[in-house]
Design an enzyme around this catalytic site. Structure first.
Site, PDB file in Angstrom:
ATOM      1  N   CYS A 108       0.824  -1.253  -0.037  1.00 57.93           N
ATOM      2  CA  CYS A 108       0.128  -0.145   0.048  1.00 57.93           C
ATOM      3  C   CYS A 108       0.898   1.208   0.073  1.00 57.93           C
ATOM      4  O   CYS A 108       0.265   2.259  -0.076  1.00 57.93           O
ATOM      5  CB  CYS A 108      -0.862  -0.103   1.276  1.00 57.93           C
ATOM      6  SG  CYS A 108      -2.216  -1.272   1.179  1.00 57.93           S
ATOM      7  N   HIS A 250      -2.615   7.135   2.986  1.00 55.84           N
ATOM      8  CA  HIS A 250      -3.459   5.829   2.839  1.00 55.84           C
ATOM      9  C   HIS A 250      -4.570   5.367   3.671  1.00 55.84           C
ATOM     10  O   HIS A 250      -4.205   5.984   5.046  1.00 55.84           O
ATOM     11  CB  HIS A 250      -2.222   4.498   2.621  1.00 55.84           C
ATOM     12  CG  HIS A 250      -2.764   3.129   2.537  1.00 55.84           C
ATOM     13  ND1 HIS A 250      -3.832   2.739   1.808  1.00 55.84           N
ATOM     14  CD2 HIS A 250      -2.633   2.106   3.797  1.00 55.84           C
ATOM     15  CE1 HIS A 250      -4.132   1.471   1.891  1.00 55.84           C
ATOM     16  NE2 HIS A 250      -3.553   1.022   3.039  1.00 55.84           N
ATOM     17  N   ASN A 280     -10.441  -0.169   0.718  1.00 52.75           N
ATOM     18  CA  ASN A 280      -8.898  -0.274   0.758  1.00 52.75           C
ATOM     19  C   ASN A 280      -8.497  -0.565  -0.632  1.00 52.75           C
ATOM     20  O   ASN A 280      -8.641  -1.861  -0.829  1.00 52.75           O
ATOM     21  CB  ASN A 280      -8.304  -1.272   1.667  1.00 52.75           C
ATOM     22  CG  ASN A 280      -7.070  -1.166   1.835  1.00 52.75           C
ATOM     23  OD1 ASN A 280      -6.171  -0.645   0.995  1.00 52.75           O
ATOM     24  ND2 ASN A 280      -6.409  -1.950   2.704  1.00 52.75           N
TER      25      ASN A 280
END
Length: 326
Positions: A108, A250, A280
């Site tokens: 990520c 993030h 996500n």
């Protein structure tokens, strides 16, 4: 940055549907994560397809063509294949014949790691430097155990991109600060399919090709890392958190990330939270939120914008952008 773009697959799945499939109350997912919907790739739609669509959007925003690109860097945990790089697939889809292309595997945090690679490449060019394209993309829906509430409730599919090129001082990106802690690689991973556990009937039966996550450990990592990245960035730049126009993090769990504003010394309005409608989306999460902020008119020339990424590996990265004037 010269232009940003994003792409979400057409199919949109509400959290109520996910909750019911897990045998939970309709509001369970949204109450715990803040996620209302997520998008899922269509059958036959791969990471490169999503990434190319986001790339075209970013190029259009920058007023550039694929021929203007000299580099394509793509961050993903869900590539089209183990090899070649998904970036090469994107290069072919775009027709960007003059661009070198490669992937970065930083989960990520991949977009921030990709930015560092692009900036280093740009700094080494002689003469008029061409442009670099940095992409984050995930098709997590192909790697989920639908019965695992800790992952099925959170992840979605999507892509986002940014075109990076020279801008006049005092505008610009960086420096980029990166970090990793490989001792915690087991906190989030897809255990099977690589050289340690190649695909076999046993790995398929054990669902080894799906995401495994220690939710408590990951939550603690996020709660510690985001405030630390904000504090370190401000200390390095000699500014206060209040001087930041926006912080783009993030957001694996939008509700958790939003709750950390005070701990990071931020007003909640300084945080760009865009995960409610996408979940996500991994390496695409941060650039998607950045693209949303740009398109919503939340960033003006001269603004200080902090990007803060963190993810499996464990990995993290940050960079401060002095946003260029239009």
């Amino acid at each position: 940055m010269r232009g940003t773009g994003s792409y979400l697959p057409e199919r949109c799945v509400p959290s109520t549907e996910v909750a019911r499939s897990l045998g939970l109350a309709d509001g369970w997912v949204r109450e715990r994560t803040g996620i209302r919907t997520r998008h899922l790739a269509a059958p036959g739609q791969a990471a490169s397809d999503l990434a190319a669509a986001a790339a075209r959007d970013a190029l259009d925003a920058a007023g550039l063509r694929p021929a203007d690109l000299g580099l394509i860097v793509l961050g993903t945990s869900t590539p089209d294949e183990l090899g070649p790089s998904t970036a090469c697939r994107v290069q072919a889809l775009l027709g960007a014949r003059g661009a070198a292309a490669f992937d970065v595997a930083a989960a990520c945090a991949g977009f921030v790691f990709g930015l560092q690679a692009a900036l280093g490449w740009l700094a080494a060019q002689r003469g008029a430097a061409p442009y670099a394209l940095v992409i984050g993309v995930e098709v997590y829906s192909r790697f989920l155990d639908p019965a695992d509430r800790g992952t099925a409730a959170l992840f979605g599919d999507g892509a986002a991109a940014a075109v990076v090129g020279p801008v006049p001082a005092p505008y610009g990106i960086g420096p980029v600060t990166l970090g990793s802690d490989g001792t915690r690689a087991g906190d989030v991973l897809i255990p099977a399919g690589g050289s340690r556990l190649p695909a076999s009937p046993r790995t398929l039966a054990d669902l080894g090709h799906t995401i495994r996550m220690d939710g408590r450990a990951v939550r603690g990592f996020i709660a510690e890392t985001l405030p630390r990245l904000v504090a370190e960035a401000c200390a390095d730049a000699g500014i206060k958190p209040a001087d930041l126009a926006l912080v783009v993090p993030h957001q694996p769990n939008p509700r958790l990330v939003a709750s950390l504003a005070g701990r990071a010394g931020l007003d909640p309005a300084q945080l760009v939270i865009a995960g409610e409608d996408v979940g996500n989306i991994g390496a695409a999460s941060l650039p998607y939120a950045l693209d949303r902020a740009v398109r919503d008119g939340r960033i003006a020339g001269g603004d200080l914008v902090l990007l803060a990424g963190f993810g499996a590996g464990l990995t993290w990265g940050r960079t401060l952008i002095t946003w260029p004037a239009a």
